[in-house]
Write a protein that holds these residues in place. Structure first.
Motif, PDB file in Angstrom:
ATOM      1  N   ALA A   1      26.983  48.855  31.033  1.00 21.76           N
ATOM      2  CA  ALA A   1      27.968  49.932  31.127  1.00 21.76           C
ATOM      3  C   ALA A   1      28.859  50.006  29.893  1.00 21.76           C
ATOM      4  CB  ALA A   1      28.830  49.741  32.374  1.00 21.76           C
ATOM      5  N   LEU A   2      29.005  48.881  29.187  1.00 19.90           N
ATOM      6  CA  LEU A   2      29.911  48.849  28.028  1.00 19.90           C
ATOM      7  C   LEU A   2      29.215  49.183  26.710  1.00 19.90           C
ATOM      8  CD1 LEU A   2      32.202  45.768  28.761  1.00 19.90           C
ATOM      9  CD2 LEU A   2      32.654  48.185  29.113  1.00 19.90           C
ATOM     10  N   ARG A   3      27.926  49.406  26.739  1.00 19.94           N
ATOM     11  CA  ARG A   3      27.250  49.823  25.512  1.00 19.94           C
ATOM     12  C   ARG A   3      27.814  51.166  25.054  1.00 19.94           C
ATOM     13  NH1 ARG A   3      21.224  48.215  27.695  1.00 19.94           N
ATOM     14  NH2 ARG A   3      21.397  45.970  27.309  1.00 19.94           N
ATOM     15  N   GLY A   4      28.106  51.269  23.787  1.00 18.26           N
ATOM     16  CA  GLY A   4      28.724  52.480  23.266  1.00 18.26           C
ATOM     17  C   GLY A   4      30.228  52.425  23.272  1.00 18.26           C
ATOM     18  N   THR A   5      30.830  51.390  23.859  1.00 19.44           N
ATOM     19  CA  THR A   5      32.279  51.189  23.810  1.00 19.44           C
ATOM     20  C   THR A   5      32.588  50.043  22.848  1.00 19.44           C
ATOM     21  OG1 THR A   5      32.473  49.483  25.544  1.00 19.44           O
ATOM     22  CG2 THR A   5      32.315  51.792  26.257  1.00 19.44           C
ATOM     23  N   ARG A   6      33.863  49.708  22.733  1.00 21.35           N
ATOM     24  CA  ARG A   6      34.247  48.568  21.901  1.00 21.35           C
ATOM     25  C   ARG A   6      33.698  47.251  22.431  1.00 21.35           C
ATOM     26  NH1 ARG A   6      40.607  48.948  20.232  1.00 21.35           N
ATOM     27  NH2 ARG A   6      40.443  50.687  18.749  1.00 21.35           N
ATOM     28  N   GLY A   7      33.389  47.221  23.720  1.00 23.66           N
ATOM     29  CA  GLY A   7      32.992  45.973  24.344  1.00 23.66           C
ATOM     30  C   GLY A   7      34.206  45.216  24.862  1.00 23.66           C
ATOM     31  N   ALA A   8      33.955  44.103  25.518  1.00 26.47           N
ATOM     32  CA  ALA A   8      35.046  43.374  26.164  1.00 26.47           C
ATOM     33  C   ALA A   8      34.649  41.932  26.425  1.00 26.47           C
ATOM     34  CB  ALA A   8      35.402  44.059  27.496  1.00 26.47           C
ATOM     35  N   ALA A   9      35.662  41.101  26.566  1.00 26.34           N
ATOM     36  CA  ALA A   9      35.489  39.779  27.158  1.00 26.34           C
ATOM     37  C   ALA A   9      35.553  39.963  28.671  1.00 26.34           C
ATOM     38  CB  ALA A   9      36.581  38.827  26.681  1.00 26.34           C
ATOM     39  N   VAL A  10      34.629  39.355  29.393  1.00 28.72           N
ATOM     40  CA  VAL A  10      34.531  39.572  30.837  1.00 28.72           C
ATOM     41  C   VAL A  10      34.227  38.251  31.527  1.00 28.72           C
ATOM     42  CG1 VAL A  10      33.317  40.803  32.679  1.00 28.72           C
ATOM     43  CG2 VAL A  10      33.683  41.937  30.482  1.00 28.72           C
ATOM     44  N   ALA A  11      34.835  38.049  32.678  1.00 33.00           N
ATOM     45  CA  ALA A  11      34.509  36.908  33.525  1.00 33.00           C
ATOM     46  C   ALA A  11      34.409  37.393  34.966  1.00 33.00           C
ATOM     47  CB  ALA A  11      35.558  35.813  33.404  1.00 33.00           C
ATOM     48  N   VAL A  12      33.430  36.873  35.691  1.00 31.56           N
ATOM     49  CA  VAL A  12      33.215  37.246  37.089  1.00 31.56           C
ATOM     50  C   VAL A  12      33.070  35.976  37.915  1.00 31.56           C
ATOM     51  CG1 VAL A  12      31.773  38.510  38.729  1.00 31.56           C
ATOM     52  CG2 VAL A  12      32.059  39.389  36.392  1.00 31.56           C
ATOM     53  N   ALA A  13      33.735  35.943  39.048  1.00 31.78           N
ATOM     54  CA  ALA A  13      33.628  34.817  39.976  1.00 31.78           C
ATOM     55  C   ALA A  13      33.254  35.343  41.353  1.00 31.78           C
ATOM     56  CB  ALA A  13      34.936  34.048  40.048  1.00 31.78           C
ATOM     57  N   ARG A  14      32.559  34.508  42.104  1.00 36.44           N
ATOM     58  CA  ARG A  14      32.244  34.813  43.496  1.00 36.44           C
ATOM     59  C   ARG A  14      32.720  33.652  44.364  1.00 36.44           C
ATOM     60  NH1 ARG A  14      28.108  37.726  46.774  1.00 36.44           N
ATOM     61  NH2 ARG A  14      27.956  36.575  48.732  1.00 36.44           N
ATOM     62  N   LEU A  15      33.587  33.960  45.332  1.00 34.59           N
ATOM     63  CA  LEU A  15      34.077  32.979  46.287  1.00 34.59           C
ATOM     64  C   LEU A  15      33.298  33.122  47.584  1.00 34.59           C
ATOM     65  CD1 LEU A  15      36.508  33.640  44.271  1.00 34.59           C
ATOM     66  CD2 LEU A  15      37.965  32.652  46.032  1.00 34.59           C
ATOM     67  N   GLU A  16      32.827  32.001  48.110  1.00 33.94           N
ATOM     68  CA  GLU A  16      32.030  31.990  49.320  1.00 33.94           C
ATOM     69  C   GLU A  16      32.836  31.434  50.496  1.00 33.94           C
ATOM     70  OE1 GLU A  16      29.149  33.216  49.653  1.00 33.94           O
ATOM     71  OE2 GLU A  16      28.062  33.152  47.753  1.00 33.94           O
ATOM     72  N   PRO A  17      32.505  31.851  51.728  1.00 30.50           N
ATOM     73  CA  PRO A  17      33.200  31.315  52.896  1.00 30.50           C
ATOM     74  C   PRO A  17      33.073  29.797  53.041  1.00 30.50           C
ATOM     75  CG  PRO A  17      31.973  33.288  53.486  1.00 30.50           C
ATOM     76  CD  PRO A  17      31.559  32.931  52.097  1.00 30.50           C
ATOM     77  N   ASP A  18      31.991  29.211  52.476  1.00 34.44           N
ATOM     78  CA  ASP A  18      31.809  27.766  52.599  1.00 34.44           C
ATOM     79  C   ASP A  18      32.565  26.978  51.540  1.00 34.44           C
ATOM     80  OD1 ASP A  18      30.358  28.234  50.300  1.00 34.44           O
ATOM     81  OD2 ASP A  18      28.416  27.639  51.124  1.00 34.44           O
TER      82      ASP A  18
ATOM     83  N   ARG B   1      32.308  27.370  48.209  1.00 36.03           N
ATOM     84  CA  ARG B   1      31.688  27.392  46.882  1.00 36.03           C
ATOM     85  C   ARG B   1      32.301  28.494  46.025  1.00 36.03           C
ATOM     86  NH1 ARG B   1      26.163  28.682  46.296  1.00 36.03           N
ATOM     87  NH2 ARG B   1      26.364  29.969  48.172  1.00 36.03           N
ATOM     88  N   LEU B   2      32.263  28.278  44.717  1.00 34.83           N
ATOM     89  CA  LEU B   2      32.707  29.295  43.775  1.00 34.83           C
ATOM     90  C   LEU B   2      31.691  29.351  42.643  1.00 34.83           C
ATOM     91  CD1 LEU B   2      36.211  30.158  42.543  1.00 34.83           C
ATOM     92  CD2 LEU B   2      34.462  29.697  40.831  1.00 34.83           C
ATOM     93  N   LEU B   3      31.119  30.524  42.415  1.00 37.67           N
ATOM     94  CA  LEU B   3      30.191  30.749  41.315  1.00 37.67           C
ATOM     95  C   LEU B   3      30.939  31.478  40.207  1.00 37.67           C
ATOM     96  CD1 LEU B   3      27.080  32.026  43.326  1.00 37.67           C
ATOM     97  CD2 LEU B   3      27.690  29.673  42.744  1.00 37.67           C
ATOM     98  N   PHE B   4      30.715  31.059  38.955  1.00 37.40           N
ATOM     99  CA  PHE B   4      31.481  31.637  37.844  1.00 37.40           C
ATOM    100  C   PHE B   4      30.581  31.873  36.651  1.00 37.40           C
ATOM    101  CE2 PHE B   4      33.881  31.183  33.891  1.00 37.40           C
ATOM    102  CZ  PHE B   4      34.852  32.158  34.070  1.00 37.40           C
TER     103      PHE B   4
END
Length: 408
Positions: free
Chosen positions: A289-306, A308-311
């Motif tokens: 989605a960021l192709r053609g823009t300046r771009g960005a630093a991005v981080a995504v995390a997923r928190l689980e009910p058990d 766990r955290l995926l990063f």
């Protein structure tokens, strides 16, 4: 004990920051009425509360400012007011909230009245450090969907002289039912929770995780979890759980100003509307989605009910798991989403008991400790994020911080 249904989330849309502008803040608060339909009485109460908060800031605070923003969920819209200053702070917050304690020279309604007028009110104050206050106003009677506290909250602030911010944050839940695959008759069919679509490339533009794992079997460090003594131990895949996962993104568009804000908006749009279940899949969608823009630093995390955290992070987004006494920094890798991303790596952690996930841009210094947030941890995520911004914000760039708590 797990709650029924997904975590509660509210989308935020910043309107404006105000410093030493009480009249402008009151006018902006009143102007929100046509946008969200708050009603005449609630509007008057909102304006009165904004007047009290801005007058207190102007007369008695050090480096104080006030943020107005619109809150929305799928049912209703409201207004949030965030007031923050660098001092002198309050030695006795309960006393400041009692009637009759309004400082001489203000409007005289007192913080206690602001607390009663708002549907949600929270305050954190520390002598010598300053005060953070949060007040939310919803249409009356309040809709059941706005009861309780959201699991994620954040704040953004543009660099001085700019009206728009190139930083952004967003959150969404994943029930495993968002993904669909195209059928030959032009319709779409849902992809069951925990499974990949037959034509994964149509959905994400990448090979399915299982296919990538087979093809890249020599690169087993693509997904790692912390092992003994902090070492990273390779695992075969980062797997989203079967329950209601909570996905959180922090984004810093390169530079600042309108072009950086454009990149940040594109990242938020891709994240919110995408069907990704894991942080790596979300990063791939944001990257396209960021192709053609300046771009960005991005981080995504997923928190689980058990627990766990995926990063997965690319660029200089700081991320950490924080308790009252510990701070564990999460590893991101060099790159620019939208331009240059090397092999993505997803790291698996566990969210500590009574801990939080912190993510912020480089508009905040990394030189903060767990002790700096210890007194804030029992407050709503938006108040924690604002307190961190006050403590670590540099004002040399756009700034943003987002906080996530366990919602189960």
């Amino acid at each position: 004990m797990m709650t029924v249904g997904p975590p509660r989330l509210v989308d935020c849309e910043d309107v404006a920051w105000f410093r030493d502008q009480p009249e402008a803040a009151r006018g902006a608060a009143a102007a929100l009425v046509p946008r969200i339909g708050l009603g005449d009485q609630r509007t008057a109460e909102l304006v009165l509360a904004v007047a009290e908060l801005t007058t207190n800031i102007t007369k008695h605070a050090v480096d104080g400012s006030l943020l107005l923003r619109v809150l929305r969920n799928q049912t209703v819209a409201g207004v949030e007011v965030v007031a923050v200053d660098g001092g002198p702070g309050m030695a006795d917050v309960p006393a400041a909230l009692r009637d009759g304690m309004s400082t001489v020279g203000t409007l005289g309604i007192g913080l206690g009245a602001v607390q009663r007028l708002a549907d949600t009110f929270d305050i954190h104050s520390q002598p010598g450090s300053g005060t953070v206050q949060l007040a939310r106003f919803w249409p009356r009677p309040p809709h059941p969907s706005v009861t309780g506290e959201a699991a994620v909250g954040g704040i953004t602030r543009p660099i001085g002289g700019e009206q728009v911010c190139g930083d952004a944050w967003a959150a969404r839940t994943d029930t495993g039912e968002r993904a669909t695959r195209p059928e030959s008759d032009g319709t779409t069919r849902p992809v069951e929770s925990g499974t990949a679509p037959h034509d994964w490339s149509t959905l994400t533009g990448t090979r399915p995780p299982s296919e990538r794992a087979r093809k890249d079997s020599k690169r087993t460090d693509a997904f790692v979890r912390p092992g003994a003594r902090g070492r990273s131990v390779p695992v075969h895949a980062a797997v989203a759980g079967p329950g209601d996962g909570l996905l959180v993104m922090s984004c810093d568009g390169l530079g600042h100003g309108p072009m950086a804000a454009l990149a940040a908006r594109a990242a938020v749009q891709a994240f919110r509307t995408g069907a990704a279940r894991t942080p790596e899949q979300a990063m791939e969608q944001v990257h396209r989605a960021l192709r053609g823009t300046r771009g960005a630093a991005v981080a995504v995390a997923r928190l689980e009910p058990d627990g766990r955290l995926l990063f997965c992070g690319v660029g200089n987004i700081t991320a950490a798991l924080v308790t009252a006494t510990t701070r564990t920094t999460l590893l991101s890798h060099p790159g620019i989403a939208g331009h240059q991303m090397h092999q993505l790596r997803t790291y698996e952690h566990r969210l500590p008991a009574h801990g939080i996930l912190v993510m912020h841009s480089d508009g905040l210094s990394e030189r903060w400790t767990a002790a700096d947030l210890a007194g804030l941890l029992h407050h709503p995520p938006a108040v924690i994020a604002t307190g961190l911004l006050r403590h670590a914000g540099t004002r040399r760039d756009d700034a943003s911080a987002v906080i996530a708590k366990a919602a189960w």
